[in-house]
Design a protein around this motif. Structure first.
Motif, PDB file in Angstrom:
ATOM      1  N   GLN A   3       0.847  -1.194   0.000  1.00 33.41           N
ATOM      2  CA  GLN A   3       0.000   0.000   0.000  1.00 33.41           C
ATOM      3  C   GLN A   3       0.874   1.232   0.000  1.00 33.41           C
ATOM      4  OE1 GLN A   3      -2.884  -0.371   3.316  1.00 33.41           O
ATOM      5  NE2 GLN A   3      -4.437  -0.483   1.717  1.00 33.41           N
ATOM      6  N   SER A  25       3.521   0.526   3.088  1.00 39.80           N
ATOM      7  CA  SER A  25       3.369  -0.641   3.943  1.00 39.80           C
ATOM      8  C   SER A  25       3.239  -1.892   3.076  1.00 39.80           C
ATOM      9  CB  SER A  25       2.147  -0.504   4.847  1.00 39.80           C
ATOM     10  OG  SER A  25       0.966  -0.381   4.082  1.00 39.80           O
ATOM     11  N   GLY A  26       3.453  -3.035   3.701  1.00 42.34           N
ATOM     12  CA  GLY A  26       3.268  -4.305   3.013  1.00 42.34           C
ATOM     13  C   GLY A  26       4.492  -4.839   2.314  1.00 42.34           C
ATOM     14  N   ASN A  77       9.079   4.368   7.072  1.00 45.90           N
ATOM     15  CA  ASN A  77       8.485   3.897   5.808  1.00 45.90           C
ATOM     16  C   ASN A  77       7.761   5.014   5.058  1.00 45.90           C
ATOM     17  OD1 ASN A  77       9.436   1.424   6.588  1.00 45.90           O
ATOM     18  ND2 ASN A  77       7.465   0.378   6.542  1.00 45.90           N
ATOM     19  N   THR A  78       8.417   6.146   4.967  1.00 48.66           N
ATOM     20  CA  THR A  78       7.817   7.271   4.254  1.00 48.66           C
ATOM     21  C   THR A  78       8.807   7.870   3.253  1.00 48.66           C
ATOM     22  OG1 THR A  78       8.494   8.819   5.981  1.00 48.66           O
ATOM     23  CG2 THR A  78       6.264   7.901   6.141  1.00 48.66           C
TER      24      THR A  78
END
Length: 120
Positions: A3, A25-26, A77-78
């Protein structure tokens, strides 16, 4: 599953600034190059900026060099796109993108996009 969720778009006057963010994510975010693309009606999606997994290499489209900065935080995670000195021609939907190795091979993933409008 993978995502990508963009945020930060909006209306800004010419010469202004915006900061776009993409929450991922993921997948193992720190392993993959991340990209920002943009698209305007009737035109193909174009690559704006990319950053390698370790942030050692960053590339920019000629149209945004010196005005946009891509960065990432592998702990959060950005990936972000800092856009300065915005011009009307920067008006577009901006998409976060990556390609990830999955069971069936490399798979490309896109966020839903965030609209940036540069206008007085």
């Amino acid at each position: 599953q993978v995502q990508l969720v963009e945020s930060g778009g909006g209306l800004v006057q010419p010469g202004g600034s915006l900061r776009l963010s993409c929450a991922a994510s993921g997948f193992t975010f720190s392993d993959y190059t991340m990209n920002w693309y943009r698209q305007t009606p009737g035109k193909e999606r174009e690559l704006v900026a990319s950053i390698t997994s370790n942030s050692l290499s960053r590339k920019y489209a000629d149209a945004v060099k010196g005005r946009f900065t891509i960065s990432r935080d592998n702990a959060k995670n950005t990936v972000t796109l800092q856009m300065n000195s915005l011009k009307p021609e920067d008006t577009a939907v901006y998409f976060c993108n990556t390609a990830v190795i999955e069971y069936h091979g490399w798979q490309t993933h896109w966020g839903q996009g965030t609209l940036v409008t540069v206008s007085s």
